[in-house]
Write a protein that holds these residues in place. Structure first.
Motif, PDB file in Angstrom:
ATOM      1  N   LEU A 401      49.259  36.923  59.307  1.00 20.11           N
ATOM      2  CA  LEU A 401      48.631  36.826  60.628  1.00 20.11           C
ATOM      3  C   LEU A 401      48.129  35.384  60.750  1.00 20.11           C
ATOM      4  CD1 LEU A 401      47.286  37.931  63.224  1.00 20.11           C
ATOM      5  CD2 LEU A 401      45.390  38.746  61.769  1.00 20.11           C
ATOM      6  N   ARG A 402      48.448  34.754  61.882  1.00 18.85           N
ATOM      7  CA  ARG A 402      48.162  33.309  61.980  1.00 18.85           C
ATOM      8  C   ARG A 402      47.385  32.982  63.259  1.00 18.85           C
ATOM      9  NH1 ARG A 402      53.395  29.502  62.248  1.00 18.85           N
ATOM     10  NH2 ARG A 402      53.653  30.734  64.154  1.00 18.85           N
ATOM     11  N   PHE A 403      46.336  32.202  63.094  1.00 15.66           N
ATOM     12  CA  PHE A 403      45.574  31.693  64.233  1.00 15.66           C
ATOM     13  C   PHE A 403      45.675  30.165  64.222  1.00 15.66           C
ATOM     14  CE2 PHE A 403      43.311  35.512  62.728  1.00 15.66           C
ATOM     15  CZ  PHE A 403      43.399  36.304  63.861  1.00 15.66           C
ATOM     16  N   GLY A 404      45.594  29.582  65.394  1.00 17.53           N
ATOM     17  CA  GLY A 404      45.601  28.119  65.462  1.00 17.53           C
ATOM     18  C   GLY A 404      44.638  27.656  66.523  1.00 17.53           C
ATOM     19  N   PRO A 405      43.332  27.624  66.190  1.00 22.03           N
ATOM     20  CA  PRO A 405      42.384  27.143  67.199  1.00 22.03           C
ATOM     21  C   PRO A 405      42.693  25.687  67.544  1.00 22.03           C
ATOM     22  CG  PRO A 405      41.235  27.934  65.206  1.00 22.03           C
ATOM     23  CD  PRO A 405      42.708  27.878  64.891  1.00 22.03           C
ATOM     24  N   THR A 406      42.737  25.384  68.810  1.00 24.33           N
ATOM     25  CA  THR A 406      42.960  23.999  69.230  1.00 24.33           C
ATOM     26  C   THR A 406      41.698  23.510  69.930  1.00 24.33           C
ATOM     27  OG1 THR A 406      43.693  24.515  71.465  1.00 24.33           O
ATOM     28  CG2 THR A 406      45.377  24.572  69.733  1.00 24.33           C
ATOM     29  N   ALA A 407      41.721  22.250  70.320  1.00 26.53           N
ATOM     30  CA  ALA A 407      40.558  21.680  71.007  1.00 26.53           C
ATOM     31  C   ALA A 407      40.308  22.367  72.356  1.00 26.53           C
ATOM     32  CB  ALA A 407      40.756  20.185  71.189  1.00 26.53           C
ATOM     33  N   LEU A 408      41.238  23.205  72.807  1.00 27.12           N
ATOM     34  CA  LEU A 408      41.008  23.933  74.067  1.00 27.12           C
ATOM     35  C   LEU A 408      40.188  25.194  73.847  1.00 27.12           C
ATOM     36  CD1 LEU A 408      44.454  23.751  75.886  1.00 27.12           C
ATOM     37  CD2 LEU A 408      42.611  22.095  75.752  1.00 27.12           C
ATOM     38  N   ASN A 409      40.097  25.650  72.616  1.00 28.16           N
ATOM     39  CA  ASN A 409      39.296  26.843  72.328  1.00 28.16           C
ATOM     40  C   ASN A 409      37.835  26.426  72.139  1.00 28.16           C
ATOM     41  OD1 ASN A 409      42.168  27.624  70.616  1.00 28.16           O
ATOM     42  ND2 ASN A 409      41.374  29.065  72.117  1.00 28.16           N
ATOM     43  N   ASP A 410      36.945  27.415  72.092  1.00 29.29           N
ATOM     44  CA  ASP A 410      35.546  27.072  71.836  1.00 29.29           C
ATOM     45  C   ASP A 410      34.922  28.092  70.886  1.00 29.29           C
ATOM     46  OD1 ASP A 410      34.884  29.318  73.321  1.00 29.29           O
ATOM     47  OD2 ASP A 410      34.445  28.191  75.144  1.00 29.29           O
ATOM     48  N   GLU A 411      33.639  27.877  70.591  1.00 28.61           N
ATOM     49  CA  GLU A 411      32.953  28.696  69.585  1.00 28.61           C
ATOM     50  C   GLU A 411      32.926  30.165  70.000  1.00 28.61           C
ATOM     51  OE1 GLU A 411      31.980  25.854  70.856  1.00 28.61           O
ATOM     52  OE2 GLU A 411      31.717  24.484  69.155  1.00 28.61           O
ATOM     53  N   SER A 412      32.748  30.418  71.311  1.00 27.09           N
ATOM     54  CA  SER A 412      32.659  31.827  71.750  1.00 27.09           C
ATOM     55  C   SER A 412      34.015  32.518  71.560  1.00 27.09           C
ATOM     56  CB  SER A 412      32.204  31.909  73.206  1.00 27.09           C
ATOM     57  OG  SER A 412      33.249  31.471  74.051  1.00 27.09           O
ATOM     58  N   GLU A 413      35.089  31.765  71.664  1.00 22.96           N
ATOM     59  CA  GLU A 413      36.414  32.362  71.445  1.00 22.96           C
ATOM     60  C   GLU A 413      36.655  32.650  69.960  1.00 22.96           C
ATOM     61  OE1 GLU A 413      39.044  31.000  75.205  1.00 22.96           O
ATOM     62  OE2 GLU A 413      38.971  29.577  73.550  1.00 22.96           O
ATOM     63  N   VAL A 414      36.118  31.796  69.119  1.00 26.53           N
ATOM     64  CA  VAL A 414      36.215  32.072  67.678  1.00 26.53           C
ATOM     65  C   VAL A 414      35.446  33.350  67.373  1.00 26.53           C
ATOM     66  CG1 VAL A 414      35.521  31.243  65.378  1.00 26.53           C
ATOM     67  CG2 VAL A 414      36.584  29.669  67.004  1.00 26.53           C
ATOM     68  N   GLU A 415      34.256  33.484  67.974  1.00 28.73           N
ATOM     69  CA  GLU A 415      33.452  34.696  67.774  1.00 28.73           C
ATOM     70  C   GLU A 415      34.212  35.934  68.256  1.00 28.73           C
ATOM     71  OE1 GLU A 415      30.706  35.562  66.265  1.00 28.73           O
ATOM     72  OE2 GLU A 415      30.802  33.525  65.458  1.00 28.73           O
ATOM     73  N   ALA A 416      34.837  35.821  69.426  1.00 24.32           N
ATOM     74  CA  ALA A 416      35.583  36.969  69.988  1.00 24.32           C
ATOM     75  C   ALA A 416      36.743  37.344  69.063  1.00 24.32           C
ATOM     76  CB  ALA A 416      36.093  36.622  71.387  1.00 24.32           C
ATOM     77  N   THR A 417      37.374  36.323  68.499  1.00 27.42           N
ATOM     78  CA  THR A 417      38.491  36.576  67.569  1.00 27.42           C
ATOM     79  C   THR A 417      37.982  37.315  66.339  1.00 27.42           C
ATOM     80  OG1 THR A 417      39.561  34.559  68.348  1.00 27.42           O
ATOM     81  CG2 THR A 417      40.334  35.444  66.237  1.00 27.42           C
ATOM     82  N   LEU A 418      36.845  36.873  65.820  1.00 26.56           N
ATOM     83  CA  LEU A 418      36.281  37.516  64.628  1.00 26.56           C
ATOM     84  C   LEU A 418      35.897  38.964  64.933  1.00 26.56           C
ATOM     85  CD1 LEU A 418      34.143  34.530  63.267  1.00 26.56           C
ATOM     86  CD2 LEU A 418      36.212  35.504  62.237  1.00 26.56           C
ATOM     87  N   ARG A 419      35.320  39.195  66.112  1.00 26.85           N
ATOM     88  CA  ARG A 419      34.944  40.578  66.482  1.00 26.85           C
ATOM     89  C   ARG A 419      36.172  41.461  66.518  1.00 26.85           C
ATOM     90  NH1 ARG A 419      31.459  38.163  70.047  1.00 26.85           N
ATOM     91  NH2 ARG A 419      32.883  38.388  71.815  1.00 26.85           N
ATOM     92  N   ALA A 420      37.266  40.925  67.095  1.00 21.47           N
ATOM     93  CA  ALA A 420      38.490  41.726  67.233  1.00 21.47           C
ATOM     94  C   ALA A 420      39.104  42.008  65.863  1.00 21.47           C
ATOM     95  CB  ALA A 420      39.489  41.003  68.134  1.00 21.47           C
ATOM     96  N   VAL A 421      39.071  41.039  64.963  1.00 25.44           N
ATOM     97  CA  VAL A 421      39.621  41.276  63.612  1.00 25.44           C
ATOM     98  C   VAL A 421      38.741  42.301  62.894  1.00 25.44           C
ATOM     99  CG1 VAL A 421      40.173  40.226  61.383  1.00 25.44           C
ATOM    100  CG2 VAL A 421      40.669  38.970  63.489  1.00 25.44           C
ATOM    101  N   ARG A 422      37.440  42.169  63.045  1.00 26.93           N
ATOM    102  CA  ARG A 422      36.512  43.109  62.396  1.00 26.93           C
ATOM    103  C   ARG A 422      36.785  44.534  62.869  1.00 26.93           C
ATOM    104  NH1 ARG A 422      31.919  40.576  64.021  1.00 26.93           N
ATOM    105  NH2 ARG A 422      32.217  38.857  62.583  1.00 26.93           N
ATOM    106  N   ALA A 423      37.179  44.647  64.115  1.00 34.57           N
ATOM    107  CA  ALA A 423      37.387  45.989  64.697  1.00 34.57           C
ATOM    108  C   ALA A 423      38.721  46.605  64.294  1.00 34.57           C
ATOM    109  CB  ALA A 423      37.286  45.901  66.221  1.00 34.57           C
ATOM    110  N   LEU A 424      39.569  45.855  63.637  1.00 38.80           N
ATOM    111  CA  LEU A 424      40.891  46.400  63.258  1.00 38.80           C
ATOM    112  C   LEU A 424      40.721  47.550  62.280  1.00 38.80           C
ATOM    113  CD1 LEU A 424      43.140  43.234  62.722  1.00 38.80           C
ATOM    114  CD2 LEU A 424      43.316  44.904  64.555  1.00 38.80           C
TER     115      LEU A 424
END
Ligand code: PLP
Length: 424
Positions: A401-424
């Motif tokens: 599983l691969r993520f690639g945060p770019t300069a267009l993403n922000d901290e809240s999106e990283v948090e949302a990603t972590l929440r979604a992975v946690r919920a798997l």
């Protein structure tokens, strides 16, 4: 082994993830309109893109969305070409080509004669590994971690010309890849017939970043004992380091850097480049005839394939480089590093997740690969899509599983990603 079928399957999983998120397209802007860019503000940078709202896109690095200035340039050039294709091309081509080369050279801090323009990383790899002057029996040393296009280009070269290629393994477990050991293994694999070392700056299958400068230094020692024609050339598929890491090609120390411009740079889709050191270009014979009007002896233009192209995209590359220079390569690198660290730290805290990309920025960049207990990579991608998180599965023998945060993403999106992975 990466097979073509695996590659296509992984690409299809990513495509499905993207298209299922917003069937209406969800574009926030059309054409080239956006509020004026404030390059010092990340929200302003983000506003330049017509990204689908309501989703967190952690796969933007794989294929670029165009910022407003690029969209506007494409539309302008397209309108001119549609009105009078031949006339517009001939009236504008020299100046527009020069603007692209100047903008690229300013970003790379290099001479524009050192850059050839291509359609993609794959095209650049194909041209370079076809055109380097090699004799039957000469060897190219690649690694087990390169993208399919490097290996296939080298295999085809061998079929045509009797060159050989070998793959060295630089690490066993990606998360414990270490700079010194990778240099040592590569250096130890160089043989008397090795003429080219073909590596990948950041591995798209694991997120491991190679210490290119240290590799260049180690190969320079080997070269000290060699005649000019036998000197090792260090060729780097740089696509996942280019426009996310900040060293210039000169500072990296390689002989050739090959990259697409339609990934981390957010340049026009269908653009790429080959940068080469002046001495290294002397060991290359162009493969496709050029149409460039540059003076004889400029190796980059001579290596740029001619023919009529999708010029509206090629010419809009100037705007992509200009925007990136205005934002600043170092700021982009720092911003990405911050988001990547937060993502890796959060993933590492989950007992069901094994982060396969090393933690240290010395040996990692913008790509974050992991495994989630109980989920195959494609399955995890599909589940995350349901939570409006767009990720991808690596198109390699062991899919992650691969993520690639770019300069267009922000901290809240990283948090949302972590929440979604946690919920798997
Ligand atoms: C390391 C690497 N090189 C090359 C490519 C191909 O890039 P392009 O689409 O620009 O040909 C990819 C993936 O798309 C990749 O991961």
């Amino acid at each position: 082994m990466v097979t073509r079928r695996r590659l296509l399957a992984a690409a299809a999983a990513t495509t499905a993830a993207l298209s299922a998120c917003d069937p209406d397209g969800g574009a926030t802007q059309s054409g080239g309109t956006a509020p004026p860019l404030d390059p010092s503000s990340w929200p302003s940078v983000r506003e330049q893109f017509a990204l689908a709202p309501g989703v967190v896109n952690m796969a933007l690095f794989a294929f670029a969305s165009h910022p407003a200035t690029v969209r506007a340039a494409i539309e302008k050039h397209r309108a001119g070409l549609d009105a009078d294709p031949y006339g517009f091309l001939h009236a504008n081509e020299p100046a527009l080509e020069r603007a692209v080369a100047d903008a690229a050279a300013a970003y790379l801090r290099t001479g524009r004669e050192q850059i050839a323009f291509t359609d993609s990383t794959t095209m650049g790899l194909g041209l370079l590994y076809s055109g380097l002057r090699l004799r039957p029996g000469d060897e190219v040393l690649a690694t087990e971690h390169d993208f399919y296009a490097t290996h296939e280009a080298l295999r085809l070269r061998g079929e045509r010309d009797g060159t050989t290629f070998r793959k060295v393994r630089l690490y066993d477990e990606p998360e414990s890849a270490a700079a010194e050991e990778m240099v040592r293994r590569l250096r130890a694999a160089v043989g008397a017939r090795t003429r080219v070392v073909a590596v990948t700056w950041v591995h798209s299958g694991t997120g491991v970043k190679l210490p290119i400068r240290a590799i260049a230094d180690a190969l320079a020692e080997v070269n000290r004992g060699r005649a000019e024609a036998d000197r090792l050339l260090l060729c780097v598929d740089g696509v996942h380091g280019f426009a996310v890491e900040d060293p210039t090609p000169d500072a990296l120390g390689c002989d050739f850097l090959i990259s697409g411009c339609h990934k981390w740079l957010f340049g026009p889709r269908g653009t790429g480049l080959i940068w080469g050191r002046a001495e290294a270009w002397r060991r290359f014979t162009p493969v496709i005839p050029t149409f460039t009007g540059e003076p004889d002896g400029a190796p980059g233009p001579a290596a740029t394939p001619g023919g009529y192209h999708s010029f509206e995209h090629r010419w809009a590359l100037a705007e992509a480089f200009t925007m990136r220079t205005a934002i600043g390569a170092t700021r982009v690198a720092e911003r990405t590093r911050g988001l990547v660290s937060a993502l890796k730290d959060g993933l590492a805290r989950m007992s069901k997740v094994r982060v396969r990309t090393p933690r240290s920025p010395e040996v990692s960049s913008g790509i974050v690969c992991c495994e989630v207990e109980g989920y195959g990579a494609a399955e995890a991608v599909a589940q995350l899509r349901g939570s409006k998180i767009l990720a991808s599965a690596t198109p390699y023998a062991t899919p992650y599983l691969r993520f690639g945060p770019t300069a267009l993403n922000d901290e809240s999106e990283v948090e949302a990603t972590l929440r979604a992975v946690r919920a798997l």
